[in-house]
Write a protein that holds these residues in place. Sequence first.
Motif, PDB file in Angstrom:
ATOM      1  N   LYS A  89       0.840  -1.245  -0.008  1.00  0.00           N
ATOM      2  CA  LYS A  89      -0.116   0.053  -0.117  1.00  0.00           C
ATOM      3  C   LYS A  89       0.809   1.322   0.096  1.00  0.00           C
ATOM      4  O   LYS A  89       0.351   2.450  -0.113  1.00  0.00           O
ATOM      5  CB  LYS A  89      -0.982  -0.197   1.279  1.00  0.00           C
ATOM      6  CG  LYS A  89      -0.529   0.380   2.704  1.00  0.00           C
ATOM      7  CD  LYS A  89      -1.388   0.402   3.581  1.00  0.00           C
ATOM      8  CE  LYS A  89      -0.619   1.299   4.822  1.00  0.00           C
ATOM      9  NZ  LYS A  89      -1.868   1.904   5.590  1.00  0.00           N
ATOM     10  N   PHE A  90       2.315   1.169   0.479  1.00  0.00           N
ATOM     11  CA  PHE A  90       3.092   2.150   0.436  1.00  0.00           C
ATOM     12  C   PHE A  90       3.671   2.418  -0.751  1.00  0.00           C
ATOM     13  O   PHE A  90       4.236   1.425  -1.786  1.00  0.00           O
ATOM     14  CB  PHE A  90       4.193   2.090   1.456  1.00  0.00           C
ATOM     15  CG  PHE A  90       3.681   1.935   2.615  1.00  0.00           C
ATOM     16  CD1 PHE A  90       3.001   3.036   3.532  1.00  0.00           C
ATOM     17  CD2 PHE A  90       3.594   0.639   3.200  1.00  0.00           C
ATOM     18  CE1 PHE A  90       2.482   2.656   4.738  1.00  0.00           C
ATOM     19  CE2 PHE A  90       2.976   0.528   4.606  1.00  0.00           C
ATOM     20  CZ  PHE A  90       2.602   1.535   5.227  1.00  0.00           C
ATOM     21  N   GLY A  91       4.008   3.609  -1.280  1.00  0.00           N
ATOM     22  CA  GLY A  91       4.882   3.878  -2.485  1.00  0.00           C
ATOM     23  C   GLY A  91       4.458   3.843  -4.024  1.00  0.00           C
ATOM     24  O   GLY A  91       3.222   3.042  -4.172  1.00  0.00           O
ATOM     25  N   LEU A  92       5.250   4.499  -4.651  1.00  0.00           N
ATOM     26  CA  LEU A  92       4.964   4.273  -6.178  1.00  0.00           C
ATOM     27  C   LEU A  92       5.816   3.167  -6.693  1.00  0.00           C
ATOM     28  O   LEU A  92       6.853   2.882  -6.476  1.00  0.00           O
ATOM     29  CB  LEU A  92       5.385   5.712  -6.766  1.00  0.00           C
ATOM     30  CG  LEU A  92       4.453   6.851  -6.578  1.00  0.00           C
ATOM     31  CD1 LEU A  92       5.134   8.260  -6.958  1.00  0.00           C
ATOM     32  CD2 LEU A  92       3.325   6.865  -7.446  1.00  0.00           C
ATOM     33  N   PRO A  93       5.034   2.514  -7.560  1.00  0.00           N
ATOM     34  CA  PRO A  93       5.811   1.197  -8.391  1.00  0.00           C
ATOM     35  C   PRO A  93       6.719   1.903  -9.547  1.00  0.00           C
ATOM     36  O   PRO A  93       6.444   3.207  -9.792  1.00  0.00           O
ATOM     37  CB  PRO A  93       4.537   0.272  -8.979  1.00  0.00           C
ATOM     38  CG  PRO A  93       3.662   1.357  -8.821  1.00  0.00           C
ATOM     39  CD  PRO A  93       3.642   2.563  -8.006  1.00  0.00           C
ATOM     40  N   LEU A  94       7.593   1.230  -9.805  1.00  0.00           N
ATOM     41  CA  LEU A  94       8.499   1.638 -10.640  1.00  0.00           C
ATOM     42  C   LEU A  94       8.049   1.765 -12.255  1.00  0.00           C
ATOM     43  O   LEU A  94       8.814   2.096 -13.041  1.00  0.00           O
ATOM     44  CB  LEU A  94       9.782   0.767 -10.574  1.00  0.00           C
ATOM     45  CG  LEU A  94      10.550   0.709  -9.401  1.00  0.00           C
ATOM     46  CD1 LEU A  94      11.760  -0.124  -9.348  1.00  0.00           C
ATOM     47  CD2 LEU A  94      10.971   2.246  -8.820  1.00  0.00           C
ATOM     48  N   ASP A  95       6.778   1.548 -12.385  1.00  0.00           N
ATOM     49  CA  ASP A  95       6.264   1.512 -13.750  1.00  0.00           C
ATOM     50  C   ASP A  95       6.221   2.731 -14.447  1.00  0.00           C
ATOM     51  O   ASP A  95       6.209   3.639 -14.047  1.00  0.00           O
ATOM     52  CB  ASP A  95       4.689   1.022 -13.477  1.00  0.00           C
ATOM     53  CG  ASP A  95       4.460  -0.485 -13.197  1.00  0.00           C
ATOM     54  OD1 ASP A  95       3.989  -1.092 -13.795  1.00  0.00           O
ATOM     55  OD2 ASP A  95       5.058  -0.605 -12.111  1.00  0.00           O
ATOM     56  N   ASP A  99       4.895   4.214 -16.821  1.00  0.00           N
ATOM     57  CA  ASP A  99       3.562   5.183 -16.812  1.00  0.00           C
ATOM     58  C   ASP A  99       3.169   5.610 -15.806  1.00  0.00           C
ATOM     59  O   ASP A  99       2.300   6.289 -15.816  1.00  0.00           O
ATOM     60  CB  ASP A  99       2.727   4.315 -17.763  1.00  0.00           C
ATOM     61  CG  ASP A  99       2.275   3.143 -17.201  1.00  0.00           C
ATOM     62  OD1 ASP A  99       2.949   2.456 -16.591  1.00  0.00           O
ATOM     63  OD2 ASP A  99       0.930   2.524 -17.425  1.00  0.00           O
ATOM     64  N   ILE A 100       3.748   5.359 -14.600  1.00  0.00           N
ATOM     65  CA  ILE A 100       3.361   5.939 -13.246  1.00  0.00           C
ATOM     66  C   ILE A 100       4.446   6.766 -12.701  1.00  0.00           C
ATOM     67  O   ILE A 100       4.123   7.812 -12.755  1.00  0.00           O
ATOM     68  CB  ILE A 100       2.943   4.512 -12.291  1.00  0.00           C
ATOM     69  CG1 ILE A 100       1.801   3.724 -12.918  1.00  0.00           C
ATOM     70  CG2 ILE A 100       2.605   5.366 -10.865  1.00  0.00           C
ATOM     71  CD1 ILE A 100       1.405   2.589 -12.173  1.00  0.00           C
ATOM     72  N   LEU A 101       5.674   6.301 -12.666  1.00  0.00           N
ATOM     73  CA  LEU A 101       6.356   7.126 -12.149  1.00  0.00           C
ATOM     74  C   LEU A 101       7.224   8.118 -12.792  1.00  0.00           C
ATOM     75  O   LEU A 101       7.190   9.386 -12.326  1.00  0.00           O
ATOM     76  CB  LEU A 101       7.634   6.102 -11.451  1.00  0.00           C
ATOM     77  CG  LEU A 101       8.712   6.538 -10.610  1.00  0.00           C
ATOM     78  CD1 LEU A 101       8.126   7.041  -9.260  1.00  0.00           C
ATOM     79  CD2 LEU A 101       9.789   5.260 -10.200  1.00  0.00           C
ATOM     80  N   PHE A 102       7.353   7.829 -14.037  1.00  0.00           N
ATOM     81  CA  PHE A 102       8.175   8.898 -14.827  1.00  0.00           C
ATOM     82  C   PHE A 102       7.288  10.269 -15.152  1.00  0.00           C
ATOM     83  O   PHE A 102       7.776  11.347 -15.044  1.00  0.00           O
ATOM     84  CB  PHE A 102       8.810   8.347 -16.020  1.00  0.00           C
ATOM     85  CG  PHE A 102       9.781   7.567 -15.919  1.00  0.00           C
ATOM     86  CD1 PHE A 102      11.139   7.923 -15.583  1.00  0.00           C
ATOM     87  CD2 PHE A 102       9.831   6.269 -15.627  1.00  0.00           C
ATOM     88  CE1 PHE A 102      12.372   7.282 -15.291  1.00  0.00           C
ATOM     89  CE2 PHE A 102      10.844   5.451 -15.157  1.00  0.00           C
ATOM     90  CZ  PHE A 102      12.307   6.141 -15.115  1.00  0.00           C
TER      91      PHE A 102
END
Length: 434
Positions: A173-179, A181-184
């Motif tokens: 539930k924590f944090g942004l995944p490295l994907d 289209d999500i992180l960049f």
Amino acid sequence: MYNHIHVKNGHLFIEDCDAAELAHRFKTPLYVLSEASIREKCTRIREGFLDKYDRTYAAYASKALMTTALAKLVHQEGFYMDVVSGGELYTALNADFPSDQIIFHGNNKSPEELEFALKRHVGRIVVDNLDELKLLSQMCNAFNRKAGILFRITPGVNSATHAYISTGKKDSKFGLPLDEDILFPAIQFAIEDPMLDFYGFHFHVGSQLFDNTAHVKAAEVTLELMRVVRERFNYTVPEMNCGGGFGIKYTKDDEPKDVTYFTDAVMAVIEQFCETHQFPRPRIFIEPGRYLIGEAGVTLYTIGSVKEIPNIKTYVAVDGGMSDNIRTALYQAKYEATPIDQPFSETSQEVTLCGKCCETGDILIEHLPLPEVHVGEVIAVFATGAYNYSMASHYNKHRIPAMVLVNGDAAYEIIEREQYSDLTRFDRIPDHLK
Ligand code: LLP
């Protein structure tokens, strides 16, 4: 087992305070904290990490234990502070903790909490998700305040600990995944938004770890991410926060490593990377909670009943329980304990140390070896400094224990004992029931 625990004339001492006198003076159940133990841990971090490497910082993760006095002590030791709620932030500020040395975490910070943080000029906000990023940016504009931010990322590493406290996995539930289209897009937004100062990335891989593999892997993943960010956005990320998680000794079977076992390994990876890629060494933060405070705590309880069930087991019941230490019930945590007027004496039985909550799972220690003990004796449970008081509840309307800070032969009440009237302080009666 711990430097601050001694036996003198058959009595248990915490630093130079006789536990029997503490129990008599402050009553039980009582949380006792050794100031010397906390300061010794701070010194180890200072000597092994902060003084050893340039531009390194340690923030105390106050979720482990937060009181105004402790916030003062942590500041005196030169540490930053990690908070995860408006309440922890309020407590830090109540201790006059410098707001630029506060790091605000949390996976669902409310608009009210963000406003509080912005208005009080909190130094770093660790953005956990895209909704928060949007909201924060709007609020920065609305209040005309800039925010220094990091992104909490899930580096996708597993850590060897209880599943409830393993947090580096992608499914978290924590944090942004490295994907991609999500992180960049989020990174680009943070770089371009004039109200945001983009400092870098944060990870926290888990808690009560004895193995540095997860930290090292997470650091490698983060460094690679920093390299890609420089390549794509021509932006050199200036900061990396490696979280906490350094394990402590709860029982004699635990063999925790010194913090340098983690920090040296992580720093080696970082320095190597920076050299290879001609990257300026980022500022490095760590966020120990349990490591600083866990072993410093001792809980004193009075035995109220010794119930022997023939051929089954003996329950020794004390005047606290899962309302002041839920860790056994929640994580099957292990603790050790000894009666304070016959400390570490030869044991003759194995008992179940239980609390007084109306709950079968209200067990503090299973299979606890003890000498013969009697009603009225005081028992000390060790290593209760972290995540005991901070996770305490009023279940069954039990009062949360008082807390005493021991310094040599002096003892100071830093959390006052609750009265029954405190338990109904917020109760209100609608007119038709009056
Ligand atoms: N930084 C972040 C972002 C965290 O989430 C945590 C802990 C820490 C630092 C400090 O971790 P530590 O050094 O204390 O391991 N209630 C559980 C522990 C939950 C830890 C949550 N996050 C327990 O009693 O074991």
